[in-house]
Each structure stands twice: as structure tokens, then as C-alpha cells.
Design a protein around this motif. Structure first.
Motif, PDB file in Angstrom:
ATOM      1  N   HIS A  68       1.574  10.115   9.142  1.00 38.86           N
ATOM      2  CA  HIS A  68       2.665   9.165   8.191  1.00 38.86           C
ATOM      3  C   HIS A  68       3.801   8.799   8.969  1.00 38.86           C
ATOM      4  O   HIS A  68       3.114   7.743  10.435  1.00 38.86           O
ATOM      5  N   CYS A  72       9.449   9.792   9.592  1.00 41.35           N
ATOM      6  CA  CYS A  72       9.605  10.397   9.094  1.00 41.35           C
ATOM      7  C   CYS A  72       9.916  11.435   8.974  1.00 41.35           C
ATOM      8  O   CYS A  72       9.438  12.903   9.605  1.00 41.35           O
ATOM      9  N   CYS A 100       1.329  10.018   4.084  1.00 45.70           N
ATOM     10  CA  CYS A 100       2.133  10.536   3.164  1.00 45.70           C
ATOM     11  C   CYS A 100       2.523   9.996   2.347  1.00 45.70           C
ATOM     12  O   CYS A 100       3.090   8.730   2.730  1.00 45.70           O
ATOM     13  N   ASP A 102       5.552  10.119   0.367  1.00 44.30           N
ATOM     14  CA  ASP A 102       7.066  10.273   0.426  1.00 44.30           C
ATOM     15  C   ASP A 102       7.392   9.095   1.472  1.00 44.30           C
ATOM     16  O   ASP A 102       8.410   8.294   1.340  1.00 44.30           O
ATOM     17  N   CYS A 103       6.664   8.804   2.588  1.00 43.54           N
ATOM     18  CA  CYS A 103       7.348   7.678   3.062  1.00 43.54           C
ATOM     19  C   CYS A 103       6.194   6.563   3.183  1.00 43.54           C
ATOM     20  O   CYS A 103       5.214   6.105   2.142  1.00 43.54           O
TER      21      CYS A 103
END
Length: 113
Positions: A68, A72, A100, A102-103
Motif C-alpha cells: 500500500h 492508504c 493495492c 484502492d490507493c
């Protein structure tokens, strides 16, 4: 489909020993600035640090290793921060390790892999 070249901006961080001028090239319009030291006012957005999330196998599901960006929400809050070389080493040497999605870890690290 045609192939072409689009102008892009590239930034690199070099030490004075690594940066050597090209003979005959003008650098008048090239912006330069020193990197911030650890306690010299670097903004959070200037940081390039990573955290490694390791989850243990449970309920018949395998464990995971996820890299990450340091800030994050899914990154382990108490985990140590690692630099880009360490993050890439984890991705290369750990079976099944992923970035990751999402980040911005995927966007930043996947092209370097």
C-alpha cells in the motif's frame, strides 16, 4: 491503429554526482529544486513511502501480501514504512504479492515491476 509519440512529463531525482550535463544542451528552462529533508517541511503528498500488509491464512483461505501507499486506509497503521526498492523487492520475491488497487500503489509501482 496508428502509433505515435505524445509529449509527457518525466521527473527524476538525481544526486549532483549522477547528473551530468549533455554537451551543447541548454538547461535554462529546466526546473530544478532540492528535495526536502525529513524534517524540512516536506508535505505529505511529496512522500513516496509504502507499507506492507500481511494477512494470515484462515478459514481455508490463503494469506495475502499487499503493498500500500503509506497513507492508504487499508495499510497497517503500526506497520513500518519502506522505500520503493523494498516495496518492489517484496512484490518480486513474495509469491502472490499484489499492489493495492484502492490507493495509488498499483499506478505507481506496477510500471516499475
Amino acid at each position: 491503429m496508428s502509433e505515435g509519440v505524445e509529449p509527457r512529463e518525466y521527473r527524476v531525482w538525481l544526486t549532483p554526482e549522477q547528473a551530468q550535463p549533455v554537451e551543447g544542451a541548454s538547461y535554462e528552462r529546466v526546473p530544478t529544486y532540492a528535495l526536502y529533508g525529513e524534517h524540512q517541511g516536506a508535505q505529505a503528498s511529496d512522500r513516496w513511502a509504502w507499507k506492507i500488509q500481511r494477512t494470515r491464512p484462515r478459514d481455508g483461505r490463503p494469506g495475502r501480501v499487499v503493498v500500500h501507499v503509506w497513507d492508504c486506509p487499508d495499510a497497517p497503521a503500526d506497520g513500518p514504512e519502506v522505500d520503493v526498492h523494498e516495496a518492489l523487492d517484496v512484490l518480486r520475491s513474495t509469491a502472490g504479492a499484489v499492489t493495492c488497487a484502492d490507493c495509488s500503489a498499483t499506478v505507481a509501482l506496477d510500471p516499475l515491476r
